[in-house]
Structure formats: C-alpha cells, structure tokens
Design an enzyme around this catalytic site. Structure first.
Site, PDB file in Angstrom:
ATOM      1  N   HIS A 222      35.281 -13.645  -1.635  1.00  0.00           N
ATOM      2  CA  HIS A 222      35.909 -13.077  -0.436  1.00  0.00           C
ATOM      3  C   HIS A 222      37.359 -12.651  -0.625  1.00  0.00           C
ATOM      4  CE1 HIS A 222      37.829 -17.050  -0.058  1.00  0.00           C
ATOM      5  NE2 HIS A 222      38.680 -16.482   0.767  1.00  0.00           N
TER       6      HIS A 222
HETATM    7  C1  UD1 Z   1      41.585 -15.266   5.263  1.00  0.00           C
HETATM    8  C2  UD1 Z   1      42.811 -15.801   4.542  1.00  0.00           C
HETATM    9  C3  UD1 Z   1      42.414 -16.323   3.182  1.00  0.00           C
HETATM   10  C4  UD1 Z   1      41.314 -17.362   3.301  1.00  0.00           C
HETATM   11  C5  UD1 Z   1      40.152 -16.807   4.118  1.00  0.00           C
HETATM   12  C6  UD1 Z   1      39.162 -17.895   4.382  1.00  0.00           C
HETATM   13  C7  UD1 Z   1      44.882 -14.566   5.086  1.00  0.00           C
HETATM   14  C8  UD1 Z   1      45.865 -13.583   4.604  1.00  0.00           C
HETATM   15  N1  UD1 Z   1      43.777 -14.721   4.305  1.00  0.00           N
HETATM   16  O1  UD1 Z   1      41.064 -14.203   4.486  1.00  0.00           O
HETATM   17  O2  UD1 Z   1      43.532 -16.950   2.579  1.00  0.00           O
HETATM   18  O3  UD1 Z   1      40.875 -17.691   2.022  1.00  0.00           O
HETATM   19  O4  UD1 Z   1      40.632 -16.318   5.377  1.00  0.00           O
HETATM   20  O5  UD1 Z   1      37.918 -17.397   4.677  1.00  0.00           O
HETATM   21  O6  UD1 Z   1      45.083 -15.178   6.091  1.00  0.00           O
HETATM   22  N2  UD1 Z   1      36.004 -10.541   9.360  1.00  0.00           N
HETATM   23  C9  UD1 Z   1      34.882 -10.492  10.151  1.00  0.00           C
HETATM   24  N3  UD1 Z   1      34.637 -11.537  10.983  1.00  0.00           N
HETATM   25  C10 UD1 Z   1      35.437 -12.614  11.084  1.00  0.00           C
HETATM   26  C11 UD1 Z   1      36.579 -12.649  10.280  1.00  0.00           C
HETATM   27  C12 UD1 Z   1      36.844 -11.608   9.418  1.00  0.00           C
HETATM   28  O7  UD1 Z   1      34.130  -9.526  10.114  1.00  0.00           O
HETATM   29  O8  UD1 Z   1      35.137 -13.540  11.867  1.00  0.00           O
HETATM   30  C13 UD1 Z   1      36.251  -9.424   8.427  1.00  0.00           C
HETATM   31  C14 UD1 Z   1      37.066  -8.299   9.051  1.00  0.00           C
HETATM   32  O9  UD1 Z   1      36.593  -7.104   8.520  1.00  0.00           O
HETATM   33  C15 UD1 Z   1      38.467  -8.566   8.533  1.00  0.00           C
HETATM   34  C16 UD1 Z   1      38.167  -9.154   7.140  1.00  0.00           C
HETATM   35  O10 UD1 Z   1      36.995  -9.912   7.306  1.00  0.00           O
HETATM   36  O11 UD1 Z   1      39.260  -7.437   8.454  1.00  0.00           O
HETATM   37  C17 UD1 Z   1      39.273 -10.038   6.611  1.00  0.00           C
HETATM   38  O12 UD1 Z   1      39.560 -11.106   7.535  1.00  0.00           O
HETATM   39  P1  UD1 Z   1      40.992 -11.827   7.495  1.00  0.00           P
HETATM   40  O13 UD1 Z   1      40.992 -12.985   8.402  1.00  0.00           O
HETATM   41  O14 UD1 Z   1      42.078 -10.818   7.675  1.00  0.00           O
HETATM   42  O15 UD1 Z   1      41.120 -12.318   6.007  1.00  0.00           O
HETATM   43  P2  UD1 Z   1      40.098 -13.148   5.118  1.00  0.00           P
HETATM   44  O16 UD1 Z   1      39.672 -12.295   3.984  1.00  0.00           O
HETATM   45  O17 UD1 Z   1      39.080 -13.781   5.967  1.00  0.00           O
HETATM   46  N1  UDP Z   2      32.259 -22.513   3.545  1.00  0.00           N
HETATM   47  C1  UDP Z   2      31.246 -22.639   4.484  1.00  0.00           C
HETATM   48  N2  UDP Z   2      30.303 -21.658   4.537  1.00  0.00           N
HETATM   49  C2  UDP Z   2      30.306 -20.586   3.702  1.00  0.00           C
HETATM   50  C3  UDP Z   2      31.334 -20.481   2.752  1.00  0.00           C
HETATM   51  C4  UDP Z   2      32.312 -21.459   2.706  1.00  0.00           C
HETATM   52  O1  UDP Z   2      31.207 -23.607   5.246  1.00  0.00           O
HETATM   53  O2  UDP Z   2      29.405 -19.738   3.820  1.00  0.00           O
HETATM   54  C5  UDP Z   2      33.298 -23.564   3.495  1.00  0.00           C
HETATM   55  C6  UDP Z   2      33.482 -24.182   2.134  1.00  0.00           C
HETATM   56  O3  UDP Z   2      32.575 -25.246   1.943  1.00  0.00           O
HETATM   57  C7  UDP Z   2      34.929 -24.627   2.180  1.00  0.00           C
HETATM   58  C8  UDP Z   2      35.580 -23.570   3.032  1.00  0.00           C
HETATM   59  O4  UDP Z   2      34.549 -22.951   3.772  1.00  0.00           O
HETATM   60  O5  UDP Z   2      35.071 -25.887   2.804  1.00  0.00           O
HETATM   61  C9  UDP Z   2      36.266 -22.566   2.157  1.00  0.00           C
HETATM   62  O6  UDP Z   2      36.596 -21.453   2.894  1.00  0.00           O
HETATM   63  P1  UDP Z   2      36.838 -20.027   2.243  1.00  0.00           P
HETATM   64  O7  UDP Z   2      36.136 -19.919   0.951  1.00  0.00           O
HETATM   65  O8  UDP Z   2      36.522 -19.044   3.284  1.00  0.00           O
HETATM   66  O9  UDP Z   2      38.417 -19.989   2.070  1.00  0.00           O
HETATM   67  P2  UDP Z   2      39.480 -20.594   1.050  1.00  0.00           P
HETATM   68  O10 UDP Z   2      39.190 -22.028   0.827  1.00  0.00           O
HETATM   69  O11 UDP Z   2      39.436 -19.769  -0.188  1.00  0.00           O
HETATM   70  O12 UDP Z   2      40.775 -20.353   1.760  1.00  0.00           O
END
Ligand code: UD1
Ligand code: UDP
Length: 388
Positions: A222
């Site tokens: 991601h």
């Molecule tokens: C964010 C965090 C990242 C973390 C991740 C956990 C920042 C800068 N990044 O990244 O550090 O590892 O969360 O998962 O804060 N989207 C959906 N539905 C949702 C949420 C997101 O469709 O419920 C899609 C949207 O297209 C959005 C994209 O995901 O633009 C990115 O979402 P965003 O929250 O900006 O960043 P993450 O990649 O989720």
């Molecule tokens: N996770 C989850 N379902 C998923 C993918 C991840 O519950 O489909 C959980 C995972 O076990 C961990 C957390 O989400 O506890 C990690 O989140 P993510 O990978 O989105 O973000 P990061 O840790 O890189 O910020």
C-alpha cells in the site's frame, strides 16, 4: 489517582487497531482514573478500513468523527487540524494521545501543541532516514511537539537521543522538557490478546478462502512509493506471480483500496490477467482477527507495511520487505526480514531462500512483555499525579 481526560486521536487503519490496546487497558484497569474521548479524523472511512475494527476490537464508537476523507496531503492535514482544534477547545482534555506517523498523527500534534495541550506520542523515535516519505516528516514533527514520548524499540530510543532528547529530564514534563521512555510495542500486546480470539471467532476463515496451513504467502502492498509508480507496482506483481507459479504456492493478497484503485485505473489489463491466475487471490482488506489468522498460518509474508513487518516477527514468519529501508531495523539485523526494494532479483533470491530454507529462524523478544499499554497509561497518570 487523578481523574484525567485523554483525547485519543485515530484516523488510519493501524491507529484504530493500536488504540484498541489503550482503550482495553483503560476499561480494565483505569476506568476510574481516565476519561477517554475518541476522535476519528476520518482519514480512513471504508467499512473494511475503519468500522470493522471498532466492531471487532470492541473500541468505543468515536465521540467525534471529523469525516475528513481522502485528499492531497496539505488539504487533508489542514482539514484535520481545523477539526481537531475545535474539539480541543470544546473538550479541554488534559492530554492528547497520538499513534505512529500518519497525517492524522501530524494534525493532532500540531493542533494540540499550538494550543498547549500536552502531546503523548506512542511509537515515538522511529526513523527511516528517508525524508521523501511523508511518514518520516510526520514522525519527526510529531516527536518534536510531544511531552511524553514512548519509543517501542532500542533503535527508536537511540534515534530520539541522537535528536537531543534526554532520558534524564525530571518532572514537571513539558514540550520543552519532554520525557522519553523505552517501552515495548502496544501491537505486541494486541497480537497476544487477539490471537486466541481470532482462532475462536474466525474458525472457518482459512477454509472459506481455500487456504491450507503453511502453504500460502501473505502479501500486502500500500505504500505510496509502490502504488503511485505503476511500473514499479507492475514489476513487483509480475515477479511475485512468476514466483508463485514456479513454486506452486498460493499468494493471498488483501489489498489496500489505494492499490486496488491503481490496478483498476492504470493497469486494467494486467489486473485482469492477475485475477485469472489460479495461484493469486486478491481480496479486499480483511479484519484484524482475520489478518492475525493469515499471519499465523502463512508460510511467509511479503509486505511494505510497517505493522505487518512487525507482526511477521510476532508470528515467527520470514518477511520480505518491499522497501529500500525500514524503521524496524532489528528485524533486518535479525535476518528474518529482508529489504528488497522492488528489485526483481532480490525479491526472487529472498523468496527462494526463505521457501527452501532448512534453517530454523530465531525470533527474539524485541517488543516487550505484552503489557506495554499498561505501562504507558501508568506513566501518563504519574505525570498528572505530580501536576495536580
Ligand atoms: C496512510 C498513511 C500511511 C499508513 C496507511 C495505513 C499518511 C500520509 N499515510 O496511507 O502511513 O501506512 O495509511 O493504511 O497518512 N482510500 C480509500 N478508502 C479509505 C481510505 C483510503 O479508498 O477508507 C484510498 C483513497 O483513494 C485515498 C488513498 O486510499 O486517496 C490513500 O489514502 P490515505 O489515507 O491518504 O493514505 P494511505 O495510503 O492509506
Ligand atoms: N491489517 C488488517 N487488514 C488488512 C491489512 C492490514 O487488519 O487487510 C492490519 C495489520 O495486521 C496491521 C495493520 O493493519 O496491524 C497495518 O496497517 P497498514 O499496513 O495499513 O499500515 P502501516 O502499519 O504500514 O502504517
């Protein structure tokens, strides 16, 4: 004990999961001492990225949901700051609790510190030393806005010292006289707590996905560096598909909506090809209990997630990290996580090594005793005991 009001700020999936460790311990041991107000920024909003965790992990529904949603970094963060500021002015909490390194963390740190509410940062001190990562900027700024900083690892604690934080500071602690602690990791608490529950509550989950124990590889992708560069994403997935076919092993990929969106909009034909491959199963994000089962029963993990890297260690699985560097350096030093960037040769070598390795890997206890949330909450209360 004092009676304090704590604002618990979450926004992204991993923060909701982390907050459950704190909420659980407040309910169990500190309900007379701590009033917890949960603020959800709304950074993640799909059911499977947010609600599912509140339901499954028994976290109180957010007292405030700012409904910020997705946007560019500036817009998203500024909307969060505005919303959090309003809540702070209304609630006047004694302290603000933040997790990790997302835009929700940064917004909470800026809003609270500028209004002089003490910030408490859980997962402080982690550094990738790569400031092109949005998370690295968020971490540094959040740490330097904090009054209590809880570092989960030796490496994180040392990073804070290198940035001028001093463990010998004495109370009263303030943003100018912060206190740093070396603790364990609250996600280790969570994995211990929920592992048994996952087996009970999700008994048929693996079977429903036609997965057999130790005979599939769990993949999550991601990170923006991997999803926004479509050539890089495609190269990773082509490499993994080839490895699955050569080794006749299933790849189970619960993919973040961000990755699915890129595949659907920019790699449409390739996405169709992937879905046709019988050894690749792309599914929507799963719940935390489901994720634990996948981590516990897979053969190996391939990921760019911070949280999933660590969970590979909790569940004693080898891990291939699709990044150039990691904040969890102890995993790489231990040899059980391998950094491969997105290099097909490195992915291949590590995959083949791990799948064929006859050597039993060692997983030392880097992340505490499973009672880190309890320790953190006691220290927070101590700070206010001295104050009041
Ligand atoms: C964010 C965090 C990242 C973390 C991740 C956990 C920042 C800068 N990044 O990244 O550090 O590892 O969360 O998962 O804060 N989207 C959906 N539905 C949702 C949420 C997101 O469709 O419920 C899609 C949207 O297209 C959005 C994209 O995901 O633009 C990115 O979402 P965003 O929250 O900006 O960043 P993450 O990649 O989720
Ligand atoms: N996770 C989850 N379902 C998923 C993918 C991840 O519950 O489909 C959980 C995972 O076990 C961990 C957390 O989400 O506890 C990690 O989140 P993510 O990978 O989105 O973000 P990061 O840790 O890189 O910020």
């Amino acid at each position: 004990m004092p009676h304090i009001k704590l604002l618990n700020i979450v926004g992204a999936r991993p923060q909701i999961i982390k907050a459950s460790a704190i909420s659980r311990v407040i309910r169990r041991y500190f309900s007379d001492d701590i009033i917890e107000i949960i603020v959800h920024t709304g950074q993640h909003y799909d059911k499977e990225m947010s609600d599912v965790f509140f339901d499954e992990l028994e976290i109180h529904v957010p007292h405030y949901n700012l409904g910020v949603g997705s946007a560019g970094h500036g817009r998203q963060t500024s909307m969060m700051i505005t919303g959090i500021e309003e809540v702070l002015i209304k609630e006047k909490p004694d302290c603000v609790l933040l997790y990790g390194d997302t835009n929700s963390t940064l917004a909470g740190a800026l809003a609270a510190s500028k209004l002089h509410f003490p910030v408490i940062h859980i997962e402080a001190g982690l550094r990738s030393f790569n400031k092109t990562m949005p998370e690295e900027l968020n971490r540094i700024m959040s740490d330097h806005s904090s009054t209590l900083l809880f570092a989960p690892t030796n490496a994180a604690f040392k990073n804070l010292m290198a940035e001028g934080f001093r463990p010998e500071n004495s109370p009263p602690y303030t943003i100018d006289n912060p206190k740093i602690y070396l603790t364990g990791d609250i996600m280790y608490d969570n994995s211990l707590f929920f592992a048994g529950l996952a087996e009970k509550k999700k008994a048929t989950f693996l079977k429903n996905l036609a997965l057999s124990i130790n005979n599939f590889v769990l993949v999550t992708i991601h990170r923006d560096t991997n999803t926004d560069d479509i050539e890089r994403l495609k190269e990773i997935l082509v490499t993994l598909k080839t490895l699955a076919e050569e080794n006749n092993i299933m790849l189970l990929m619960p993919l973040h909506p961000r990755t699915i969106a890129t595949l659907k909009s920019k790699l449409e034909n390739f996405y169709i090809e992937l879905k046709k491959c019988s050894l690749i199963k792309i599914i929507p994000p799963v719940s935390f209990l489901e994720m634990i089962l996948l981590e516990k029963n897979c053969r190996m993990i391939i990921t760019d997630s911070g949280g999933v890297q660590k969970e590979s260690h909790f569940f004693k699985k080898p891990c291939i990290v699709l990044r150039k560097e990691t904040e969890w350096t102890e995993l790489v030093n231990n040899g059980t996580a391998k950094l491969v960037d997105a290099d097909p040769m490195r992915i291949r070598n590590e995959f083949v090594n791990f799948i064929n390795s006859p050597v039993k890997l060692d997983y030392p206890g880097f992340y505490g005793d499973g009672k880190t949330a309890e320790f953190i909450l006691r220290e927070i209360l101590l700070m206010f005991e001295k104050d009041k």
